[in-house]
Design an enzyme around this catalytic site. Structure first.
Site, PDB file in Angstrom:
ATOM      1  NE  ARG A  47      63.593 121.625  32.133  1.00 35.38           N
ATOM      2  CZ  ARG A  47      63.017 120.150  32.325  1.00 35.38           C
ATOM      3  NH1 ARG A  47      63.071 119.575  31.373  1.00 35.38           N
ATOM      4  NH2 ARG A  47      62.132 120.267  33.483  1.00 35.38           N
ATOM      5  CG  HIS A  51      66.820 122.003  35.802  1.00 41.04           C
ATOM      6  ND1 HIS A  51      65.779 121.416  35.957  1.00 41.04           N
ATOM      7  CD2 HIS A  51      66.761 123.203  35.420  1.00 41.04           C
ATOM      8  CE1 HIS A  51      64.935 122.092  35.708  1.00 41.04           C
ATOM      9  NE2 HIS A  51      65.382 123.447  35.161  1.00 41.04           N
ATOM     10  CG  HIS A 174      63.026 130.375  29.052  1.00 43.77           C
ATOM     11  ND1 HIS A 174      62.229 130.651  30.243  1.00 43.77           N
ATOM     12  CD2 HIS A 174      63.752 129.159  29.199  1.00 43.77           C
ATOM     13  CE1 HIS A 174      62.254 129.713  31.123  1.00 43.77           C
ATOM     14  NE2 HIS A 174      63.114 128.921  30.930  1.00 43.77           N
ATOM     15  CD1 TRP A 190      59.189 131.464  26.764  1.00 43.41           C
ATOM     16  CD2 TRP A 190      60.049 129.600  26.554  1.00 43.41           C
ATOM     17  NE1 TRP A 190      59.238 130.670  27.940  1.00 43.41           N
ATOM     18  CE2 TRP A 190      59.752 129.575  27.810  1.00 43.41           C
ATOM     19  CE3 TRP A 190      60.701 128.283  25.840  1.00 43.41           C
ATOM     20  CZ2 TRP A 190      60.088 128.496  28.359  1.00 43.41           C
ATOM     21  CZ3 TRP A 190      60.796 127.117  26.958  1.00 43.41           C
ATOM     22  CH2 TRP A 190      60.760 127.235  27.839  1.00 43.41           C
TER      23      TRP A 190
END
Ligand code: ZEM
Length: 291
Positions: A47, A51, A174, A190
């Protein structure tokens, strides 16, 4: 002076083998997580890499992974980056050991390492990012908002230069990790194997019945059968929008196709905002093959 000349003469020029050492160190950090989440720092490092790169704007050429601007406020404090201090802190220790690597190279290499160590595809990667300044910080709002629909997802990812197929492939990340109430407000994983890279995210999207969860938090879906898995509104949109659905179904049916398309789109994501001439190699490398 003679001293300065000597310093220039001994300037360290890292080779692929040196970057491989950093990769190996990151792989150790990822696994040293018995008390954290599902036992791996892989998802939160992935992540971070996303980002750090996903702020790119192709129209202005600003943002992207080049300058590692998340080190600075206010970008570090942008709502979308909540919780990523954990990942940056982990990489700070690696940076101390390998002080010659830039933050942008370190964070994107961590993303590559995370995917590969969690059994995902090989991600072509090469170094060359440089540390920028607070003046390079990007405005808030460049990363996707999970409460929104297809037009918003397209606005955000088209701005980075991706098409519908690449949006869907990238969303397959995910399969990994989970949402944290104290970070995004959402909650839960998920998939049933949040530390193994698979196409389960797509399979579950189509094979489970997804219903709105009734709770005090932001709108999210849960699987009707076990109520232990979640989907964000933006995840569910991949089954509702005609164009997204076509690719999501293809990835649900063909893991190999998903791996191939994810690797290609993610590799490109990690290079957004980096001028080509900065890269030290003409073609990206495959890391992690030989130690
Ligand atoms: Zn995510 N993501 N993401 N994502 N993401 C979260 C967690 C993780 C969106 C989003 O709002 C959220 C991509 C695309 C999109 C990962 C990778 C990638 C969380 C939960 C949210 C809310 C954060 C928390 O609470 O800790 C949206 C709206 C997206 C597009 C529409 C892409 C692209 C990714 C990589 C290629 C990963 C690995 C996580 C899990 C992090 C963790 O700590 O477990």
């Amino acid at each position: 002076s003679a001293a300065q000349t000597a310093k220039v003469a001994t300037k360290f020029t890292p080779t692929k083998a040196d970057y491989q050492k950093v990769y190996n160190r990151i792989a150790e950090v990822i696994d040293d997580a018995s008390d954290y989440d599902d036992g791996s720092y892989g998802p939160v490092l992935l992540r971070l890499a996303w980002h750090a790169s996903g702020t790119y704007d192709k129209n202005t050429g600003t943002g992207g992974s080049n300058y590692a601007t998340m080190r600075f406020e206010p970008e570090a404090l942008h709502g979308a980056n909540a919780g990523l201090h954990v990942a940056r802190g982990l990489m700070e220790k690696v940076k101390k050991e390998f002080d010659w690597i830039s933050y942008g190279d370190l964070w994107t290499l961590a993303g590559v390492c995370a995917v590969q160590e969690m059994a995902g595809p090989k991600i072509p990667w090469r170094p060359g990012r440089i540390d920028g300044f607070v003046t390079h910080v990007t405005p808030d709002g460049r990363l996707p908002d999970a409460t929104q629909g297809a037009p918003h997802i397209r606005d955000i990812f088209y701005r980075m230069g991706f098409n519908d197929q690449e949006i869907v492939a990238l969303s397959g990340a995910h399969a990994l990790g989970r949402c944290h109430v104290d970070r995004s407000g959402f909650q839960g994983p998920w998939t049933f194997s949040p530390t193994t890279f698979t196409n389960d995210y797509f399979k579950l999207l189509f094979n489970e019945k997804w219903v709105w969860r009734s709770w005090n938090g932001p709108k999210q879906l849960e699987d009707k059968k076990t109520r232990s898995l979640m989907m964000l509104p933006t995840d569910y949109v991949l089954t509702q929008d005609k164009s997204f659905q076509k690719y999501a179904k293809a990835y649900a049916e063909d893991n190999e196709l998903f791996f191939k398309d994810f690797a290609s789109a993610f590799s490109r994501l990690l290079e957004l905002g980096v001028p080509t001439q900065q890269f030290v190699a003409a073609e990206p490398w495959i890391m992690g093959d030989e130690a």
